[in-house]
Structures are given as C-alpha cells and as structure tokens.
Design a protein around this motif. Structure first.
Motif, PDB file in Angstrom:
ATOM      1  N   LEU A 147      31.528  20.466 -40.849  1.00 19.52           N
ATOM      2  CA  LEU A 147      32.277  19.410 -40.148  1.00 19.52           C
ATOM      3  C   LEU A 147      31.348  18.359 -39.568  1.00 19.52           C
ATOM      4  O   LEU A 147      31.644  17.167 -39.594  1.00 19.52           O
ATOM      5  CB  LEU A 147      33.111  20.027 -39.021  1.00 19.52           C
ATOM      6  N   SER A 148      30.191  18.783 -39.049  1.00 20.42           N
ATOM      7  CA  SER A 148      29.263  17.805 -38.466  1.00 20.42           C
ATOM      8  C   SER A 148      28.781  16.860 -39.561  1.00 20.42           C
ATOM      9  O   SER A 148      28.684  15.656 -39.361  1.00 20.42           O
ATOM     10  CB  SER A 148      28.084  18.505 -37.784  1.00 20.42           C
ATOM     11  N   ARG A 149      28.534  17.402 -40.753  1.00 18.43           N
ATOM     12  CA  ARG A 149      28.071  16.565 -41.856  1.00 18.43           C
ATOM     13  C   ARG A 149      29.184  15.609 -42.311  1.00 18.43           C
ATOM     14  O   ARG A 149      28.953  14.425 -42.545  1.00 18.43           O
ATOM     15  CB  ARG A 149      27.622  17.457 -43.016  1.00 18.43           C
ATOM     16  N   ALA A 150      30.397  16.143 -42.384  1.00 18.80           N
ATOM     17  CA  ALA A 150      31.524  15.306 -42.829  1.00 18.80           C
ATOM     18  C   ALA A 150      31.802  14.191 -41.820  1.00 18.80           C
ATOM     19  O   ALA A 150      32.032  13.039 -42.190  1.00 18.80           O
ATOM     20  CB  ALA A 150      32.763  16.179 -43.009  1.00 18.80           C
ATOM     21  N   LEU A 153      35.183  14.725 -45.415  1.00 17.79           N
ATOM     22  CA  LEU A 153      36.288  15.215 -44.580  1.00 17.79           C
ATOM     23  C   LEU A 153      37.397  15.759 -45.479  1.00 17.79           C
ATOM     24  O   LEU A 153      37.969  16.813 -45.215  1.00 17.79           O
ATOM     25  CB  LEU A 153      36.842  14.085 -43.707  1.00 17.79           C
ATOM     26  N   ASP A 154      37.659  15.014 -46.570  1.00 20.65           N
ATOM     27  CA  ASP A 154      38.718  15.447 -47.490  1.00 20.65           C
ATOM     28  C   ASP A 154      38.376  16.776 -48.162  1.00 20.65           C
ATOM     29  O   ASP A 154      39.268  17.568 -48.469  1.00 20.65           O
ATOM     30  CB  ASP A 154      38.966  14.382 -48.570  1.00 20.65           C
ATOM     31  N   SER A 155      37.084  17.004 -48.423  1.00 20.04           N
ATOM     32  CA  SER A 155      36.725  18.242 -49.134  1.00 20.04           C
ATOM     33  C   SER A 155      36.300  19.372 -48.180  1.00 20.04           C
ATOM     34  O   SER A 155      35.934  20.458 -48.619  1.00 20.04           O
ATOM     35  CB  SER A 155      35.612  17.980 -50.153  1.00 20.04           C
ATOM     36  N   TYR A 156      36.359  19.096 -46.847  1.00 21.24           N
ATOM     37  CA  TYR A 156      35.915  20.119 -45.874  1.00 21.24           C
ATOM     38  C   TYR A 156      36.611  21.464 -46.093  1.00 21.24           C
ATOM     39  O   TYR A 156      35.978  22.516 -46.212  1.00 21.24           O
ATOM     40  CB  TYR A 156      36.144  19.629 -44.437  1.00 21.24           C
ATOM     41  N   SER A 157      37.940  21.424 -46.169  1.00 20.20           N
ATOM     42  CA  SER A 157      38.692  22.669 -46.253  1.00 20.20           C
ATOM     43  C   SER A 157      38.297  23.461 -47.501  1.00 20.20           C
ATOM     44  O   SER A 157      38.025  24.669 -47.430  1.00 20.20           O
ATOM     45  CB  SER A 157      40.191  22.356 -46.264  1.00 20.20           C
ATOM     46  N   ALA A 190      29.605  20.218 -31.201  1.00 21.64           N
ATOM     47  CA  ALA A 190      29.336  19.145 -30.231  1.00 21.64           C
ATOM     48  C   ALA A 190      27.848  18.781 -30.246  1.00 21.64           C
ATOM     49  O   ALA A 190      27.482  17.602 -30.187  1.00 21.64           O
ATOM     50  CB  ALA A 190      29.769  19.580 -28.837  1.00 21.64           C
ATOM     51  N   HIS A 191      26.973  19.784 -30.351  1.00 26.14           N
ATOM     52  CA  HIS A 191      25.524  19.517 -30.424  1.00 26.14           C
ATOM     53  C   HIS A 191      25.165  18.744 -31.675  1.00 26.14           C
ATOM     54  O   HIS A 191      24.414  17.777 -31.618  1.00 26.14           O
ATOM     55  CB  HIS A 191      24.741  20.826 -30.473  1.00 26.14           C
ATOM     56  N   LEU A 192      25.676  19.216 -32.802  1.00 26.02           N
ATOM     57  CA  LEU A 192      25.315  18.576 -34.072  1.00 26.02           C
ATOM     58  C   LEU A 192      25.831  17.141 -34.089  1.00 26.02           C
ATOM     59  O   LEU A 192      25.149  16.235 -34.573  1.00 26.02           O
ATOM     60  CB  LEU A 192      25.861  19.387 -35.256  1.00 26.02           C
ATOM     61  N   LEU A 193      27.020  16.914 -33.512  1.00 22.28           N
ATOM     62  CA  LEU A 193      27.556  15.556 -33.459  1.00 22.28           C
ATOM     63  C   LEU A 193      26.703  14.682 -32.541  1.00 22.28           C
ATOM     64  O   LEU A 193      26.395  13.532 -32.867  1.00 22.28           O
ATOM     65  CB  LEU A 193      29.011  15.578 -32.973  1.00 22.28           C
ATOM     66  N   ALA A 194      26.306  15.233 -31.401  1.00 24.26           N
ATOM     67  CA  ALA A 194      25.498  14.446 -30.454  1.00 24.26           C
ATOM     68  C   ALA A 194      24.195  14.003 -31.122  1.00 24.26           C
ATOM     69  O   ALA A 194      23.716  12.892 -30.895  1.00 24.26           O
ATOM     70  CB  ALA A 194      25.202  15.278 -29.208  1.00 24.26           C
ATOM     71  N   ARG A 195      23.654  14.857 -31.972  1.00 29.56           N
ATOM     72  CA  ARG A 195      22.414  14.482 -32.667  1.00 29.56           C
ATOM     73  C   ARG A 195      22.642  13.334 -33.638  1.00 29.56           C
ATOM     74  O   ARG A 195      21.699  12.650 -34.014  1.00 29.56           O
ATOM     75  CB  ARG A 195      21.834  15.707 -33.396  1.00 29.56           C
ATOM     76  N   ALA A 196      23.907  13.148 -34.047  1.00 34.29           N
ATOM     77  CA  ALA A 196      24.240  12.004 -34.913  1.00 34.29           C
ATOM     78  C   ALA A 196      24.852  10.878 -34.078  1.00 34.29           C
ATOM     79  O   ALA A 196      25.542  10.004 -34.616  1.00 34.29           O
ATOM     80  CB  ALA A 196      25.203  12.453 -36.009  1.00 34.29           C
ATOM     81  N   LEU A 219      30.960  35.174 -36.362  1.00 38.04           N
ATOM     82  CA  LEU A 219      30.237  34.054 -35.739  1.00 38.04           C
ATOM     83  C   LEU A 219      29.554  33.192 -36.798  1.00 38.04           C
ATOM     84  O   LEU A 219      29.549  31.960 -36.711  1.00 38.04           O
ATOM     85  CB  LEU A 219      29.194  34.598 -34.757  1.00 38.04           C
ATOM     86  N   ASN A 220      28.978  33.847 -37.797  1.00 40.81           N
ATOM     87  CA  ASN A 220      28.225  33.098 -38.812  1.00 40.81           C
ATOM     88  C   ASN A 220      29.129  32.162 -39.614  1.00 40.81           C
ATOM     89  O   ASN A 220      28.736  31.056 -39.962  1.00 40.81           O
ATOM     90  CB  ASN A 220      27.489  34.089 -39.724  1.00 40.81           C
ATOM     91  N   LEU A 221      30.364  32.603 -39.876  1.00 39.67           N
ATOM     92  CA  LEU A 221      31.311  31.734 -40.575  1.00 39.67           C
ATOM     93  C   LEU A 221      31.689  30.536 -39.720  1.00 39.67           C
ATOM     94  O   LEU A 221      31.828  29.416 -40.212  1.00 39.67           O
ATOM     95  CB  LEU A 221      32.597  32.509 -40.891  1.00 39.67           C
ATOM     96  N   ALA A 222      31.845  30.769 -38.419  1.00 38.80           N
ATOM     97  CA  ALA A 222      32.210  29.673 -37.508  1.00 38.80           C
ATOM     98  C   ALA A 222      31.078  28.642 -37.464  1.00 38.80           C
ATOM     99  O   ALA A 222      31.325  27.427 -37.462  1.00 38.80           O
ATOM    100  CB  ALA A 222      32.490  30.221 -36.113  1.00 38.80           C
ATOM    101  N   ILE A 223      29.851  29.111 -37.447  1.00 36.41           N
ATOM    102  CA  ILE A 223      28.695  28.196 -37.413  1.00 36.41           C
ATOM    103  C   ILE A 223      28.646  27.394 -38.724  1.00 36.41           C
ATOM    104  O   ILE A 223      28.356  26.196 -38.720  1.00 36.41           O
ATOM    105  CB  ILE A 223      27.385  28.991 -37.198  1.00 36.41           C
ATOM    106  N   ALA A 224      28.947  28.052 -39.841  1.00 34.11           N
ATOM    107  CA  ALA A 224      28.939  27.346 -41.132  1.00 34.11           C
ATOM    108  C   ALA A 224      30.022  26.253 -41.142  1.00 34.11           C
ATOM    109  O   ALA A 224      29.790  25.145 -41.638  1.00 34.11           O
ATOM    110  CB  ALA A 224      29.161  28.333 -42.276  1.00 34.11           C
ATOM    111  N   ASP A 225      31.204  26.546 -40.566  1.00 29.00           N
ATOM    112  CA  ASP A 225      32.260  25.519 -40.455  1.00 29.00           C
ATOM    113  C   ASP A 225      31.754  24.337 -39.626  1.00 29.00           C
ATOM    114  O   ASP A 225      31.964  23.171 -39.980  1.00 29.00           O
ATOM    115  CB  ASP A 225      33.514  26.082 -39.751  1.00 29.00           C
ATOM    116  N   ALA A 226      31.119  24.647 -38.507  1.00 31.08           N
ATOM    117  CA  ALA A 226      30.621  23.582 -37.615  1.00 31.08           C
ATOM    118  C   ALA A 226      29.616  22.702 -38.358  1.00 31.08           C
ATOM    119  O   ALA A 226      29.635  21.473 -38.240  1.00 31.08           O
ATOM    120  CB  ALA A 226      29.979  24.187 -36.369  1.00 31.08           C
ATOM    121  N   PHE A 227      28.766  23.341 -39.142  1.00 29.00           N
ATOM    122  CA  PHE A 227      27.775  22.572 -39.911  1.00 29.00           C
ATOM    123  C   PHE A 227      28.474  21.629 -40.902  1.00 29.00           C
ATOM    124  O   PHE A 227      28.166  20.442 -40.961  1.00 29.00           O
ATOM    125  CB  PHE A 227      26.829  23.538 -40.641  1.00 29.00           C
TER     126      PHE A 227
END
Ligand code: DHB
Length: 370
Positions: A292-295, A308-312, A3-9, A282-290
């Motif tokens: 997704l925010s970029r995608a 988005l297509d290559s996120y997974s 949510a933070h990373l998205l708000a920054r965008a 936790l670190n893996l979850a943060i990496a996912d968030a990063f």
C-alpha cells in the motif's frame, strides 16, 4: 508501519487507534519475524532495538515419533527468522511515530465511513466523549478481524472465504531459560505443542487445547504435565519456570476479497486471518503495508493509479500462499478428534516427507520475497 512508510514519502496520515497505548503495548501475540519484515523495519529506520534484542534463528525443529528433525532454514534458503515479540514491534512503531510528531489518536472509536466511492472519503470517530470527522484522500482499514472498516463495505461487494478449526492453543509465558536453541514444533498423540522463546529469561510455549478451555482451570502442575507429556522424552526435557501469563487462542482461516472498496483499502487482519501455526499473521500485515505504501506513493508522486488498482490482487496472491501454508502446517501437526489410524499414520508419513525434502517448507517459513 504504513504511516511510517508514507511519512518517508512525505505523505501525511492520521492513525486512529481504538485502544490505549498501554493496552496495545502489553497485548501478547506471536513473535516470529520473517526476513522481509526485519529488512523492511531496518530500511525504514525502525530496526535499532530489533537488531539489539531480536534473536536470529537459522533453523527450526520438528519433534515426532520421539525424535527430532532439524530444518536448516539458512542452508536451504539463505535467510533466517528473528524472534521479537509483536508487542515489541508495536512499541517501536508507536514511539518512532510519536517522536516524528505523526498523529496517533488513541482510545478513538470509529463511528462511520462516508463517500467511499468518491475521491473525498471521510471518517467520523469518537474520542474522549467528542465526535470529530476527518476528510481525506484514502482510508485504510488496519483495524483487525472485528474492526469497523470491513463492515463499511456493502454486503455483496465482498466475497468471504473461511474455515474454523476444532481446537485452540493454550499459550503461556514462562520465566525460564530456553529449553532448546531453536523453536520446536511437536506432533504427539496428545496433540500439538510449540516451544518458542522471547529472551534468555522468558520462554513462550503453546499446546493444542479445546477452543472453549478456560485458562483458570489449568494449574501450573497440570500445564507442565501436559507439556512434558507432549514434548519431553528420554532425549530431551523441557525447562520449567514460573508461568506468569496464560491464555487461549482461537484458530481460524479467513479471507475477504477484494481488499478494497472505492477509496477504502483493507490491510492485515481486517482482510485475512491465518491460524497461528507458522506465525504468518503479523508478517502478512507488514507485507500489505509495504504494498500500500508503494501504491500510494506512486499515486502521489506520479499520478498513477495502477498500483492502487492492482493492490488487492497482488496482496491476495501472497495471502493465499500464506493461507495454504498455515492450513498445511496446522493440519500436519495437530491431533484431529475422531480421525482413523490411517490418518495418524498418513500424518507421520507427511512429516517424514518434509524432514526428507524440507526446501518448500523452509522457503515458506522464512517468508516469500516482498
Ligand atoms: C510463535 C508463534 C507461532 O504461531 C509460531 O508458529 C511460532 C512462534 C511465538 O509466539 O513465539
């Protein structure tokens, strides 16, 4: 974090949280942040208290065969780890989000997901006895291993990989100064133990136990005698203190592939769980968030769907590296019931090998680049 990373965008989001703010801010979990997690929090303007209160560690220690073997993380990788409890991270994220006016609906239960295959998915939830619906562009399931999001994906659209471990961790918080300047991962005949820290006054310790163990059947004396038996010796003695929190953690490896279905994306424990050895969750979850925010920001700013297509696929590459690392650390350090003397000797030889050639362990421990 997402949510933070998205708000920054300049992308709006709503966080639906099943628990209360007080509950999530008091739940004790792991406490090791990879360099990439610290850097991302800092870049996102969330690192002020972390910089003040987090403890930077440049190495870890392995204890086996009654000796210590230090792994110099910084010399081997140029990176460090920071000890800062997961619930402190949550406190910082929640406060910053609420201060920015970003909506977080606490104590809200997700009821159902709708139209995930379309460009206009929706979600129904219940909060304070009232039902409501949110119409949105995307839904991200960051709702943990037993959350509703993964279960909204039709059976057959997900492939699941899992493995259970025949032990758990008994975790305690202790009012005492550190026993050692760095974390100790101990492999002993009686089982694994981990000596970690939280602050100059509070220490975090764990020892391998039966996953069905009841914390109440362990007196302070019994806990200390088990920990001393596994870690203390002629060259070292654990510092005792008042035990003010205890609990048993179960251990499991789990991955669900792919990490999306239509416009529903999964992040963190909703898609993958690692055993705690190595503190990757936790670190893996943060990496996912990063990722997704970029995608999502590329989708909104440039109309591109490729990230988005290559996120997974991108997220899973890291997830499987962390799965392997966490499984490997777990297998190398724990006592497995019923294994042969050959296997015990082989485990020690593996630890000797890591002590002699520590680079691969160090690189994975501090975290792969984001
Ligand atoms: C901690 C937890 C871990 O799983 C680990 O590998 C190291 C430290 C902790 O809670 O401090």
């Amino acid at each position: 974090m997402l949510a933070h990373l998205l708000a920054r965008a300049s992308i709006d989001s709503i966080v639906i949280e099943s628990r209360t703010r007080a509950e999530i801010e008091a739940t004790i979990r792991a406490g090791v942040l990879e360099q990439g997690t610290v850097d991302l929090m800092t870049e996102a303007g969330l690192g002020e208290r972390l910089a003040r209160e987090g403890q930077v560690h440049h190495g870890i220690r392995f204890r086996f065969n009654e000796g210590f073997h230090r792994i110099d993380l910084s010399a081997l990788t140029g990176k460090s780890i920071t000890i800062y409890a997961q619930h402190e991270v949550l406190k910082d994220l929640v406060k910053a989000r609420l201060d920015a006016g970003g909506p977080i609906y606490f104590s809200a239960q997700t009821l159902s997901f709708h139209d995930l295959e379309t460009d206009t998915p929706a979600l129904r939830f219940l909060q304070h006895g009232k039902e409501a619906e949110i119409a949105c562009d995307f839904i991200v399931g960051c709702d943990g291993a037993s959350g509703a999001a993964r279960h909204a994906i039709p059976v057959g659209a997900l492939r699941v990989f899992e493995r259970d471990y025949p032990f758990g961790w008994f975790g305690i918080l202790v009012a005492a100064p550190p026993s050692a300047p760095e974390l100790i991962y101990a492999s002993h005949e009686r089982g694994f133990a981990l000596i970690s820290t939280r602050s100059p006054e509070v220490q975090r310790m764990y020892f391998q136990c039966d996953p069905e163990e009841s914390p109440d059947s362990w007196s302070e004396d019994r806990i200390w005698s088990e920990l001393h038996g596994r870690v203390s010796g002629a060259d070292f003695r654990l510092v005792e203190g008042k035990i003010f929190q205890k609990g048993v953690i179960r251990m499991r490896s789990f991955v669900a592939e792919p990490m999306h279905y239509g416009r529903l994306f999964l992040a963190g424990d909703a898609a993958h769980i690692v055993p705690p050895t190595g503190a990757k969750g936790l670190n893996l979850a943060i990496a996912d968030a990063f990722l997704l925010s970029r995608a999502l920001s590329t989708f909104y700013s440039a109309g591109r769907r490729d990230l988005l297509d290559s996120y997974s696929e991108m997220a899973l590459a890291r997830v499987w590296r962390a799965q392997h690392f966490s499984w490997w650390m777990t297998s190398m350090l724990h006592r497995f019931e019923g294994v042969s003397d050959f296997d015990r000797r082989r485990q020690h030889a593996e630890l000797e090998m890591v002590a002699a050639s520590p680079t691969m362990l160090a690189e994975n421990y501090v975290g792969l680049p984001f």
